[in-house]
Design an enzyme around this catalytic site. Structure first.
Site, PDB file in Angstrom:
ATOM      1  N   ARG A  98      32.290  39.975  24.536  1.00  0.00           N
ATOM      2  CA  ARG A  98      32.494  41.402  24.310  1.00  0.00           C
ATOM      3  C   ARG A  98      33.275  41.624  23.024  1.00  0.00           C
ATOM      4  O   ARG A  98      34.379  41.101  22.861  1.00  0.00           O
ATOM      5  CB  ARG A  98      33.253  42.026  25.494  1.00  0.00           C
ATOM      6  CG  ARG A  98      33.439  43.534  25.359  1.00  0.00           C
ATOM      7  CD  ARG A  98      34.134  44.117  26.565  1.00  0.00           C
ATOM      8  NE  ARG A  98      33.312  43.995  27.760  1.00  0.00           N
ATOM      9  CZ  ARG A  98      33.666  44.466  28.960  1.00  0.00           C
ATOM     10  NH1 ARG A  98      34.833  45.052  29.117  1.00  0.00           N
ATOM     11  NH2 ARG A  98      32.873  44.318  29.983  1.00  0.00           N
ATOM     12  N   THR A 102      34.184  47.329  19.604  1.00  0.00           N
ATOM     13  CA  THR A 102      33.126  48.194  20.147  1.00  0.00           C
ATOM     14  C   THR A 102      32.974  48.070  21.656  1.00  0.00           C
ATOM     15  O   THR A 102      32.374  48.936  22.300  1.00  0.00           O
ATOM     16  CB  THR A 102      31.781  47.843  19.497  1.00  0.00           C
ATOM     17  OG1 THR A 102      31.392  46.512  19.898  1.00  0.00           O
ATOM     18  CG2 THR A 102      31.870  47.908  17.985  1.00  0.00           C
ATOM     19  N   ASP A 194      38.728  36.300  38.390  1.00  0.00           N
ATOM     20  CA  ASP A 194      37.811  35.869  37.342  1.00  0.00           C
ATOM     21  C   ASP A 194      36.992  34.688  37.860  1.00  0.00           C
ATOM     22  O   ASP A 194      37.521  33.583  38.045  1.00  0.00           O
ATOM     23  CB  ASP A 194      38.591  35.468  36.082  1.00  0.00           C
ATOM     24  CG  ASP A 194      37.675  35.161  34.910  1.00  0.00           C
ATOM     25  OD1 ASP A 194      36.873  34.212  35.017  1.00  0.00           O
ATOM     26  OD2 ASP A 194      37.761  35.867  33.900  1.00  0.00           O
ATOM     27  N   ASP A 197      36.965  31.409  35.641  1.00  0.00           N
ATOM     28  CA  ASP A 197      38.210  30.651  35.718  1.00  0.00           C
ATOM     29  C   ASP A 197      38.350  29.945  37.050  1.00  0.00           C
ATOM     30  O   ASP A 197      38.820  28.790  37.111  1.00  0.00           O
ATOM     31  CB  ASP A 197      39.400  31.590  35.504  1.00  0.00           C
ATOM     32  CG  ASP A 197      39.594  31.953  34.038  1.00  0.00           C
ATOM     33  OD1 ASP A 197      39.062  31.236  33.177  1.00  0.00           O
ATOM     34  OD2 ASP A 197      40.284  32.955  33.762  1.00  0.00           O
TER      35      ASP A 197
END
Length: 203
Positions: A98, A102, A194, A197
């Site tokens: 990402r 933006t 996550d 992870d």
């Protein structure tokens, strides 16, 4: 999915004290169960064979053949479970990150089988949060000629489902369980943290 085993295993991986090995194993098992449902529509053909007793006709999968495409890196945790069911499937990889300014997904890696456009493609990622990465990955596949695409995930939010169905109304989505919402950091609530992870022990 309302299968009791899927619900039970998702409950197990939600626990914060579930270790890396158990979490990784459970993600793989959940992926296999979701894939079982996602592959229900695959067509069969009659094939004549000979058993140790006599000749007979059996059912085998017809084309197109399958391709599993994990979204790196968490999607890798789902691949083994799917290959346990569909060992002849080929595997592609899509990498996205990402952009911090933006907030849009940016492609950094894409490696697909040469005949991917002729295959039924299962895009896999444990989490469907905002839907941005999943939508971008499917766009990448379509731009490379893929036509038969399904998306498989363990957890999803309504926001992610809405984004994916808006951007790609032609694909099928298979979800282990739908969670309530996203928090201010973009994590699914109640979620499981996550997934990448927790799969790879990089907490």
């Amino acid at each position: 999915m309302d299968h009791p085993l899927i619900q039970h295993k998702i409950g197990f991986i939600r626990r914060k004290d579930t270790g890396t090995k158990e979490f990784r194993n459970m993600i793989s098992e959940i992926a296999m169960l979701i894939c079982y449902e996602a592959s229900r529509h695959l067509e069969l053909v009659d094939v004549d064979i000979e058993t140790p007793i006599c000749k007979t006709t059996v059912k085998e999968l017809a084309g197109p053949k399958l391709c599993v495409v994990p979204i790196l890196r968490a999607g890798l945790g789902m691949v083994e479970g799917i290959l346990n069911l569909l060992p002849a499937a080929k595997v592609g990889h899509i990498g996205l990150y990402r952009d911090p300014e933006t907030l849009k997904p940016v492609e950094y890696f894409c490696k697909l089988p040469q005949d991917c456009e002729e295959r039924e493609v299962f895009v896999v990622d444990p989490m469907l949060a905002t839907g941005g990465s999943a939508s971008a990955a499917i766009t990448m596949l379509k731009n490379r000629g893929c036509k038969h695409i399904s998306f498989l995930c363990v957890l999803a939010t309504q926001e992610g489902i809405d984004r994916l169905t808006h951007d790609h109304p032609d694909i099928k989505i298979f979800i282990g369980i739908k969670d309530k919402q996203l928090n201010e950091k973009g994590y699914i609530v109640p979620g499981l943290g996550d997934a990448g992870d927790r799969i790879f022990g990089t907490l």
